[in-house]
Motif scaffolding. Sequence first.
Motif, short mmCIF file in Angstrom:
data_model
loop_
_atom_site.label_atom_id
_atom_site.label_comp_id
_atom_site.label_asym_id
_atom_site.label_seq_id
_atom_site.Cartn_x
_atom_site.Cartn_y
_atom_site.Cartn_z
N VAL A 12 28.23 45.51 102.44
CA VAL A 12 28.90 44.80 103.33
C VAL A 12 31.00 45.42 103.65
CG1 VAL A 12 29.39 42.81 102.11
CG2 VAL A 12 28.96 43.14 104.70
N GLN A 13 31.45 45.25 104.35
CA GLN A 13 32.27 45.35 104.68
C GLN A 13 33.44 43.90 104.46
OE1 GLN A 13 33.25 46.84 108.61
NE2 GLN A 13 33.49 49.49 107.93
N ALA A 14 34.49 43.72 104.29
CA ALA A 14 35.80 42.80 103.65
C ALA A 14 34.30 41.88 104.71
CB ALA A 14 36.71 43.52 103.14
N GLY A 15 35.06 40.59 104.80
CA GLY A 15 34.86 40.02 105.52
C GLY A 15 32.82 39.40 106.03
N GLY A 16 32.77 40.39 105.55
CA GLY A 16 30.98 40.68 106.08
C GLY A 16 30.34 38.75 105.75
N SER A 17 28.86 39.17 105.86
CA SER A 17 27.75 38.04 105.02
C SER A 17 27.11 38.90 104.73
CB SER A 17 28.00 36.91 106.30
OG SER A 17 28.57 36.27 107.25
N LEU A 18 26.01 38.46 103.57
CA LEU A 18 24.92 39.18 103.05
C LEU A 18 24.08 37.48 102.52
CD1 LEU A 18 26.18 41.46 100.58
CD2 LEU A 18 24.22 41.49 102.78
N ARG A 19 22.97 36.91 102.76
CA ARG A 19 22.54 36.30 101.73
C ARG A 19 21.14 36.67 100.59
NH1 ARG A 19 18.06 32.55 104.82
NH2 ARG A 19 16.60 34.03 104.56
N LEU A 20 21.63 36.03 99.91
CA LEU A 20 20.93 36.78 98.80
C LEU A 20 19.50 35.77 98.45
CD1 LEU A 20 23.63 37.56 95.96
CD2 LEU A 20 22.36 38.60 97.86
N SER A 21 18.82 35.78 98.17
CA SER A 21 17.64 35.27 98.34
C SER A 21 16.54 35.99 96.44
CB SER A 21 15.95 35.59 99.36
OG SER A 21 16.39 35.95 100.83
N CYS A 22 16.01 34.27 96.59
CA CYS A 22 15.79 34.72 94.44
C CYS A 22 14.09 33.71 94.51
CB CYS A 22 16.42 33.53 93.92
SG CYS A 22 15.04 33.20 92.18
N ALA A 23 12.72 34.90 94.87
CA ALA A 23 11.82 34.27 94.64
C ALA A 23 10.78 33.66 93.41
CB ALA A 23 10.90 34.51 95.22
N ALA A 24 11.14 32.22 92.83
CA ALA A 24 10.05 31.51 91.59
C ALA A 24 9.01 31.68 91.84
CB ALA A 24 10.77 30.44 91.98
N SER A 25 8.48 31.76 90.72
CA SER A 25 6.95 31.85 90.10
C SER A 25 6.84 31.57 88.86
CB SER A 25 6.36 33.18 90.62
OG SER A 25 6.14 34.14 89.52
N GLY A 26 5.25 30.82 88.83
CA GLY A 26 5.34 30.50 87.60
C GLY A 26 5.10 28.92 87.52
N ARG A 27 5.73 28.71 85.79
CA ARG A 27 6.49 27.60 85.25
C ARG A 27 7.12 26.31 86.09
NH1 ARG A 27 2.87 26.23 81.62
NH2 ARG A 27 4.25 24.28 80.43
N ASN A 77 9.14 27.64 97.03
CA ASN A 77 9.72 28.42 95.91
C ASN A 77 10.87 29.32 95.85
OD1 ASN A 77 8.41 26.38 94.10
ND2 ASN A 77 7.23 27.70 93.66
N THR A 78 11.22 28.92 96.71
CA THR A 78 12.76 29.96 96.87
C THR A 78 14.49 29.45 97.53
OG1 THR A 78 10.92 31.89 98.04
CG2 THR A 78 13.49 32.57 98.33
N VAL A 79 15.17 29.71 96.37
CA VAL A 79 17.50 29.87 96.40
C VAL A 79 17.48 30.62 96.66
CG1 VAL A 79 18.42 29.04 94.93
CG2 VAL A 79 16.60 28.97 94.59
N TYR A 80 18.56 30.92 98.31
CA TYR A 80 19.23 31.12 99.11
C TYR A 80 21.01 31.05 98.32
CZ TYR A 80 15.07 31.41 101.65
OH TYR A 80 13.52 31.30 102.32
N LEU A 81 20.80 32.14 98.99
CA LEU A 81 23.27 32.44 98.25
C LEU A 81 23.33 32.91 99.54
CD1 LEU A 81 25.00 31.26 96.60
CD2 LEU A 81 24.76 33.85 95.39
N GLN A 82 24.01 32.26 100.02
CA GLN A 82 24.59 32.54 101.58
C GLN A 82 25.82 32.71 101.31
OE1 GLN A 82 23.37 33.44 105.03
NE2 GLN A 82 25.42 34.26 105.45
N MET A 83 26.29 34.11 101.71
CA MET A 83 27.95 34.89 101.26
C MET A 83 28.23 35.13 102.76
SD MET A 83 27.72 36.59 97.58
CE MET A 83 26.43 37.89 98.64
#
Length: 119
Positions: A12-27, A77-83
């Motif tokens: 991504v270019q500087a000044g832009g945005s991304l959203r990361l996702s983290c899917a969790a499973s198990g205990r 069961n998902t965590v996000y990071l909006q950047m």
Amino acid sequence: QVQLVESGGGLVQAGGSLRLSCAASGRTFNTALMGWFRQAPGKEREFVARVTWGGGYADYADSVKGRFTISGDVAKNTVYLQMNSLKPEDTAVYYCGAGCNSRSSCNYWGQGTQVTVSS
């Protein structure tokens, strides 16, 4: 055991945005605090943000405060990071963690997803 799978990284270019996702499973009931860390080339892994599944508590590194938002979706069961307002210095491999009881480490880690911010 807890399994974590990250997605959403990219270029991504500087000044832009991304959203990361983290899917969790198990205990996952044993992982009250979920977090994101990052590691840039030649540097140690560093804390980015943590959140409780219920969202009642969130903690951010000073370098991302006001630009990044961490959140969790219990139903998915998902965590996000909006950047937002990304900077070249945000370039790193981003790792999702589970059971992050401190800013230093977590009990479980994902494989990481690359984020590259061009100037």
